[in-house]
Structure formats: structure tokens, C-alpha cells
Design a protein around this motif. Structure first.
Motif, mmCIF file in Angstrom:
data_model
loop_
_atom_site.group_PDB
_atom_site.id
_atom_site.type_symbol
_atom_site.label_atom_id
_atom_site.label_comp_id
_atom_site.label_asym_id
_atom_site.label_seq_id
_atom_site.Cartn_x
_atom_site.Cartn_y
_atom_site.Cartn_z
ATOM 1 N N SER A 148 -36.993 -14.012 -17.863
ATOM 2 C CA SER A 148 -35.616 -14.411 -17.627
ATOM 3 C C SER A 148 -35.389 -14.588 -16.133
ATOM 4 N N TRP A 149 -34.139 -14.493 -15.711
ATOM 5 C CA TRP A 149 -33.767 -14.795 -14.334
ATOM 6 C C TRP A 149 -32.802 -13.746 -13.801
ATOM 7 N N THR A 193 -31.496 -11.574 -19.898
ATOM 8 C CA THR A 193 -32.586 -11.379 -20.845
ATOM 9 C C THR A 193 -32.662 -12.622 -21.724
ATOM 10 N N PRO A 194 -33.813 -12.889 -22.343
ATOM 11 C CA PRO A 194 -33.919 -14.074 -23.196
ATOM 12 C C PRO A 194 -32.895 -14.099 -24.333
ATOM 13 N N GLY A 195 -32.498 -12.923 -24.822
ATOM 14 C CA GLY A 195 -31.559 -12.886 -25.932
ATOM 15 C C GLY A 195 -30.104 -13.045 -25.537
ATOM 16 N N GLU A 196 -29.805 -13.046 -24.252
ATOM 17 C CA GLU A 196 -28.419 -13.180 -23.790
ATOM 18 C C GLU A 196 -27.916 -14.595 -24.029
ATOM 19 N N PHE A 258 -23.837 -26.143 -17.454
ATOM 20 C CA PHE A 258 -25.010 -26.990 -17.577
ATOM 21 C C PHE A 258 -26.247 -26.157 -17.894
ATOM 22 N N LEU A 259 -27.209 -26.786 -18.534
ATOM 23 C CA LEU A 259 -28.416 -26.105 -18.962
ATOM 24 C C LEU A 259 -29.451 -26.044 -17.841
ATOM 25 N N GLY A 260 -30.167 -24.933 -17.809
ATOM 26 C CA GLY A 260 -31.287 -24.774 -16.897
ATOM 27 C C GLY A 260 -32.446 -24.147 -17.631
ATOM 28 N N LYS A 261 -33.637 -24.328 -17.106
ATOM 29 C CA LYS A 261 -34.826 -23.794 -17.783
ATOM 30 C C LYS A 261 -35.967 -23.654 -16.795
ATOM 31 N N CYS A 262 -36.973 -22.884 -17.206
ATOM 32 C CA CYS A 262 -38.215 -22.796 -16.455
ATOM 33 C C CYS A 262 -39.070 -23.987 -16.824
ATOM 34 N N HIS A 270 -42.554 -18.377 -22.309
ATOM 35 C CA HIS A 270 -42.046 -19.376 -21.354
ATOM 36 C C HIS A 270 -40.852 -20.147 -21.918
ATOM 37 N N SER A 271 -40.914 -20.504 -23.195
ATOM 38 C CA SER A 271 -39.852 -21.311 -23.804
ATOM 39 C C SER A 271 -38.515 -20.584 -23.860
ATOM 40 N N ARG A 272 -38.521 -19.273 -23.661
ATOM 41 C CA ARG A 272 -37.272 -18.504 -23.730
ATOM 42 C C ARG A 272 -36.650 -18.289 -22.346
ATOM 43 N N MET A 273 -37.310 -18.795 -21.296
ATOM 44 C CA MET A 273 -36.777 -18.623 -19.941
ATOM 45 C C MET A 273 -35.713 -19.680 -19.668
#
Length: 319
Positions: A148-149, A193-196, A258-262, A270-273
Motif C-alpha cells: 500500500s502507500w 492498506t489494500p483493503g481500505e 481520481f484513481l492511482g496505482k502502482c 502488486h495488483s492491490r497497490m
């Protein structure tokens, strides 16, 4: 009449296949859900920062160059197919052309010109986009970690004490970035967290808040492996590298979430970041910082892995 006595022309199956291919292409184009306003962007989202149109222009120019090259190549192929097809009455080998200097110069010089032009505009725009000459209105340390971030808002928040320039949690950030930090910036932070999920859009991941019309500098650090910070409608992304600090700055000019991603394969999740960027008015942004402080999220989370010795030497030599 065909040799087997049938009146059916051998060209009809080819024409039928060509018609089917054209029909499929038309369906593909019309079924994408794009409107006529979307086509000039050639698949890019609508820009929401002052810097993004520069990237969009480079993208469109690259497509124009590719299309011009494609038209030339397709034209030559079709010309050869039509005017140099095998004759039904003659079976001799057509004349062979070797060592034609004008043609060889053409397919050597033209690609060099195309690559040189693309290189010039790419280098020009990259230099402008990565320039840190303008002092930012605010600085956000983006911390990438599996999976996550974290966001360190390096700001003077009322009631929060501390100093970002000397905070141990920010030791991974080189001193050259800290010169533009506000004096005695205690700051606040947010981690995810990824689940947030964002409570308004239900999009996964934490939410980074930014004020509209303010120049924000992102200082990118990693705690573990290489990630990539990509806010999709910013049209800008940059790697988040352990032991090396990257940075760029933008000025959001449109409110919204807006959407952001790794954008760098960083491991099994990785797909959950994923994360969100919420651009609001400066007043709402300040209120959000105060809310983080009221919730006890004061100070800064660890920025990540400190720069290696050779990386420090490289930056020192380039100053």
C-alpha cells in the motif's frame, strides 16, 4: 467460368472475408464506448493538471508520426501488390532491383530523422516535467511499501510541533529536497492498506488529498522494493526506488477523486497497490490536515531506505 465448370468466381471468398474484416473493425471502433470528444486524446484520460497537456501533446505527436510512417509503409505494400502482382499470362521473374542508392538512402535517412525528432521533443518535455526550479506550495512524501502507500504531508499544521528537516523518520530523503521544506513543519501523515476504500467512490486504497491550484512536489521513497507512483489522469508516473529518491511536481486544476496505482510489478499483491487522489479546494485541504492532527496522526511515518553511498556520491558530483 472456373476450370471445374462452376460459375463461382474464386475472388468471391476473398471479397467476403474482406467485407467481414471491415465489418468487425467497424464494430470494434464503435463498441469502445468512446465519443467523438475522446478520439483526439487517443486513449489518454482527460488531463487534470497544468502539466498534463504537455504529455498529451507528446503522445499525440508520437501517434501522428507513427500514422505517417504506417501510411507510407501500407501505401508501398499496396502499390507493390497492385502493380507488381503476378501476371496470369506471363510467368517470368520480374526485374530485380539491387543496390539502388536513392532507395537505400530513403530507408536509412528517414527513420533517423523520425527518431531524432521524437528524441528532441521527448527530451525537451521530460526536462520541463522533471524540473524542480519552481518552489512548491506544499510537499508530500509518498512512501511505497508492500502492499500500500503512506503519505507524509510536510506542512505547518496548527497545534503540531516538530521539524521535517531534522525528523529521523525522513532521514531517507536527501538534504537537497529538504531545503524547500517549511520551517518547523511538524506535519501529519496517512497510511493505507489494500483493503481500505474511499468512502465516497468505494474505490480501494488510501486517499491522498491535494488542494486545487497549488503546486505540489512529490518526494518518492520506498521501504522495500521498486514501486511506481502513477495517478492516471495526471498522465505522469515515476518509479519509487529503495535507496534512491525521485521527485516531480504538478499543479492540479480540476477537483474530483481520481484513481492511482502502482505501475511496477512489485510482488505477489502488486495488483492491490491502489490509491485515490482527492483534489479539493485549499480550504477543505487545510481542514483535512487538521482532522488528521485531531485523530493523532501527527509527525511522519518512516520514509524508507536511506540512499546508498554511491548514489549520494553521484548526486554530489552532478550538483
Amino acid at each position: 467460368m472456373s476450370p471445374n465448370g462452376s460459375d463461382r468466381s474464386p475472388r468471391r471468398p476473398m471479397r467476403r472475408k474482406l467485407l467481414q474484416a471491415m465489418t468487425a473493425g467497424l464494430v470494434l471502433v464503435t463498441a469502445t464506448g468512446c465519443t467523438y470528444k475522446d478520439f483526439p486524446r487517443l486513449g489518454m484520460p482527460t488531463p487534470v493538471t497544468e502539466e498534463a497537456p504537455r504529455i498529451l501533446s507528446l503522445w499525440q505527436g508520437s501517434w501522428a508520426a507513427a500514422l505517417a510512417t504506417g501510411v507510407l509503409v501500407w501505401g508501398l505494400i499496396l502499390w507493390s501488390v497492385v502493380f507488381h502482382r503476378r501476371s496470369r499470362t506471363k510467368v517470368e521473374v520480374p526485374p530485380q532491383t539491387r543496390y539502388n542508392m536513392p532507395i537505400e538512402a530513403l530507408y536509412t535517412v528517414v527513420p533517423l530523422i523520425i527518431v531524432s525528432v521524437l528524441f528532441y521533443f521527448t527530451a525537451r518535455d521530460e526536462t520541463k516535467l522533471l524540473s524542480l526550479d519552481k518552489k512548491p506550495d506544499l510537499t508530500v512524501n509518498v512512501v511505497g511499501y508492500q502492499w500500500s502507500w503512506g503519505f507524509n504531508y510536510i506542512e505547518n499544521v496548527p497545534g503540531v510541533t516538530g521539524d521535517a528537516k531534522t525528523d529521523k523518520n525522513l532521514d531517507a530523503i536527501p538534504d537537497r529536497f529538504k531545503t524547500d521544506f517549511p520551517v518547523n513543519a511538524g506535519g501529519v501523515y496517512d497510511t493505507g492498506t489494500p483493503g481500505e476504500r474511499n468512502p465516497q467512490t468505494n474505490n480501494p486504497g488510501p486517499t491522498l488529498w491535494l488542494p486545487k491550484g497549488k503546486t505540489v512536489r512529490f518526494v518518492l521513497t520506498s521501504r522495500d522494493v521498486i514501486h511506481s507512483f502513477w495517478v492516471v489522469p495526471f498522465l505522469m508516473k515515476q518509479d519509487v526506488i529503495p535507496g534512491h529518491t525521485n521527485s516531480f511536481q504538478v499543479t492540479p486544476n480540476k477537483e474530483g477523486t481520481f484513481l492511482g496505482k502502482c505501475a511496477e510489478l512489485c510482488g505477489v499483491d502488486h495488483s492491490r497497490m491502489l490509491f485515490n487522489v482527492k483534489v479539493v479546494s485549499p480550504e477543505r485541504y487545510e481542514a483535512h490536515l487538521k482532522q488528521l492532527a485531531a485523530e493523532g496522526q501527527t509527525g511522519y511515518v518512516p520514509a524508507g531506505i536511506e540512499q546508498t553511498g554511491h548514489e549520494k556520491n553521484r548526486e554530489t558530483n552532478n550538483l
